[in-house]
Scaffold this motif. Sequence first.
Motif: not given
Length: 610
Positions: A19-29, A146-152
């Motif tokens: 979904p728009e605004g969702t981030k995928l984070v690699q917590v290990t760096g 622009a990003s997908r979030e800016e077009l939401a």
Amino acid sequence: MDSVTELGEDLRKFLRALPEGTKLVQVTGRPGEQKSLWSLAKEHGIRITDKFDPYEEAKVAALLASKGVGYEVLAFEDEVLITVTRGRSQGKGGWSQDRYRRRVHSLVQAKVRQIEEALRRADIPFDLEIEERDYGVSRGEFKVYASREELAGLVKPMRGGDVEIRIKPVERKVLEFVPLKAETAIEERKSIIVGLDPGITVGIAAIDLDGKILAIYSEKNMALSEIVRFISEIGHPVIVATDVNPAPGLVEKIARSFKAQLFVPRESLKVEEKNELLRNLGISVEDDHQRDALAAAYKAYLRYKPKFEHIEARLREVGLWKKRNEIKALVLTGYSLGEAIMKVKLAERPKEEHHEEVKPEVDVASYIEKIKALEKAIAELERENAELRAIIEEQRKIIERLERKLAEFDEGVRFKVLKEREIRARDERIAILEKKLKKEKEKVEILARKLAQTRKMHRLELSGKVYPMKVLENLTWKDLEELEKDIGIKRGDIVYVINPAGAGRKIAEHLAKKKIKAIVSQKELPVAVYEVFREERIPVLLEGEDIKVIRLDDFAVVKREELEDIIRKKIKEWDEEEKREELESVLRVIEEYRIERVKELIRKAEEERQ
């Protein structure tokens, strides 16, 4: 997640489905700089019950991300492609199919205009390419910067109807990893000030917080991801600077992606000021793009230099001189100087002491209860979502029905407009032709009047009693050219001049070459003109004094016998004058000879006496 490589080739597909605004984070760096999940959990005081439980790994990863630990994975540029096309096949040919195709193209055009207006209102830059057809548009493609979030909320995808809207983010060439928190990057990587000069050729310059130059670079056609990667390899920017005001959009995007401060000068830097900054640094650059980028970075450093000097003075007092750049960077991200010093001091304490002070923050049982409650809430939301989807589908059908009616109405209006346009064009052509006809009629009337005048003059000439004259209002080149154009001047003509003032020898010589018979004038001609006519034996007659002129409408006549008699007399007078002048000239020569002879005899007599 602890490692995005577990998603394999489905990584980009997975990110596109989020979904728009969702981030995928690699917590290990970042790749190549990763720490183990369990060492990070221990470092941040997260209690672990079972290292071999996948659920425990997921829980620790989520808790670390909630604390701002890790790097966001970016697979797409801040660019989006929006394609608007027809959504259904046009079917077989025929009149109905043509009508349906025109209606669909009209709907596509309306959607393209709607999206274009929404982007302009939101002040989002974009490029648009369209394919026009059947008084409408068959395809429209937007490249939105622009990003997908800016077009939401601005543009929504559409499928299944007459019009289809597809929204597709532009993929990066390689994955980018951006820290969740700026201070995390400050602790782990070198803090820098970056100057950017965007354009076809991008200029990049980086200096550290002591004002030392770290890198100067320029390259053509650098993508946003390539710029980010180049900067990341040098360090973590806490300030991104530009040399122009307002700041270009690309510079703003780079600053946002690194969560850095944006430096914009009060007014755009002039070339002289940039060159002066580079002279102060004692460095030369390869091109203007490198110069502009370095000038922007150094200008930003000079702006913050007083603050840096204040921080350094304080750090000497508290014995944290070696940590000066880390503390400077923290102050630039929003910490007060005292808070930044305390944060660095806490990080300097032994890890064991630090861990003893941190109390466990995680209660697994309470988290399980929360998860169950959330799952129940999700189920309820899914039911509501299904109901809302049904309502949306019904509304979509209503909208399509209204759009079909609107398209039919638009088609009728378009035909009416075309008809009115054709009528207006016809009326304009008629007005132009009527104006042209009026001018031609005026020309015909003038020519008819001149023809009647010429015929009348010809009849008088044939009668033999009078001699018609060609009238010149003024003895000027303009009136003479008009007379020659209208009725012409030929050999043996009599020219009647009303106002001879201002004429010169050239115009007299021109008339003499025409071999006219005589000149009749209301007033005396200028001397130079008169002399030309006398030399050419063209009699000059004064009206009233030499001859009587009869005016008939637009032309004049004189009696033939009277004219010929006065012409003979005039020429005879000129002949007699010339004979007198010749005789006087001979007598004058004889007299001059006699005087000279007497003078010579007197001179000889005097010489003999002597």
